[in-house]
Design a protein around this motif. Structure first.
Motif, short mmCIF file in Angstrom:
data_model
loop_
_atom_site.label_atom_id
_atom_site.label_comp_id
_atom_site.label_asym_id
_atom_site.label_seq_id
_atom_site.Cartn_x
_atom_site.Cartn_y
_atom_site.Cartn_z
N ASN A 69 -9.03 -4.91 -11.59
CA ASN A 69 -7.73 -4.99 -12.31
C ASN A 69 -7.37 -3.66 -12.96
N MET A 70 -7.48 -2.60 -12.18
CA MET A 70 -7.23 -1.27 -12.72
C MET A 70 -6.21 -0.52 -11.86
N LEU A 71 -5.40 0.27 -12.52
CA LEU A 71 -4.50 1.21 -11.89
C LEU A 71 -4.87 2.59 -12.42
N TYR A 72 -4.86 3.58 -11.53
CA TYR A 72 -5.25 4.92 -11.92
C TYR A 72 -4.17 5.93 -11.55
N ILE A 87 -1.88 8.19 -7.06
CA ILE A 87 -1.95 6.87 -7.68
C ILE A 87 -2.87 6.01 -6.84
N SER A 88 -3.71 5.24 -7.52
CA SER A 88 -4.60 4.34 -6.81
C SER A 88 -4.85 3.10 -7.65
N SER A 89 -5.35 2.07 -7.01
CA SER A 89 -5.63 0.84 -7.74
C SER A 89 -6.94 0.25 -7.24
N ASP A 90 -7.54 -0.55 -8.09
CA ASP A 90 -8.76 -1.29 -7.74
C ASP A 90 -8.51 -2.74 -8.13
N GLY A 96 0.75 -1.24 0.00
CA GLY A 96 0.00 0.00 0.00
C GLY A 96 0.78 1.29 0.00
N SER A 97 2.10 1.26 0.21
CA SER A 97 2.83 2.52 0.25
C SER A 97 2.94 3.11 -1.15
N ALA A 98 3.03 4.41 -1.22
CA ALA A 98 3.12 5.11 -2.50
C ALA A 98 4.24 6.13 -2.46
#
Length: 119
Positions: free
Chosen positions: A76-79, A69-72, A55-57
């Motif tokens: 299966n998505m990265l934003y 930056i985020s993900s789901d 979880g670190s960014a």
């Protein structure tokens, strides 16, 4: 069709916002890190933001406080959420992911999506 496919780029006025999306055709749970890079004309590719399993960014100094930056994993998505865009953010943005394997690291790149910020 590649394993990482970006979308969401385009032309935006300075001060505007965009959200880049990366569709990942690899198990998200197998990935060690995911990131966004960019390459402006005449410049080398640079890291914009990365997220590490757990979880670190991390962010480039030039985008801290403006990009997220985020993900789901379920989708299966990265934003990459980009706010307060500046002309110097103009570049091709690439999605990146890697897997740590016993035999080494598998690295994956998308084909890139153009972001142009007009002054």
């Amino acid at each position: 069709q590649g394993q990482l496919v970006e979308s969401g780029g385009g032309l935006v006025q300075a001060g505007g916002s965009l959200r880049l999306s990366c569709t990942i055709s690899i198990s998200m749970y197998s990935l060690n890190s995911m990131a966004w890079y960019r390459q402006a004309p005449g410049k080398t590719r640079e890291l914009v933001a990365e997220t590490i399993s757990g979880g670190s960014a991390n962010y480039a100094d030039s985008v801290k406080g403006r990009f997220t930056i985020s993900s789901d994993n379920a989708k299966n998505m990265l934003y990459l959420h980009m706010y307060s865009l500046k002309p110097e953010d103009t570049a091709v943005y690439y999605c990146y992911a890697d897997q740590k394997m016993s035999t080494g690291t598998n690295a994956y790149w998308g084909q890139g999506t153009q972001v142009t910020v007009a002054s």
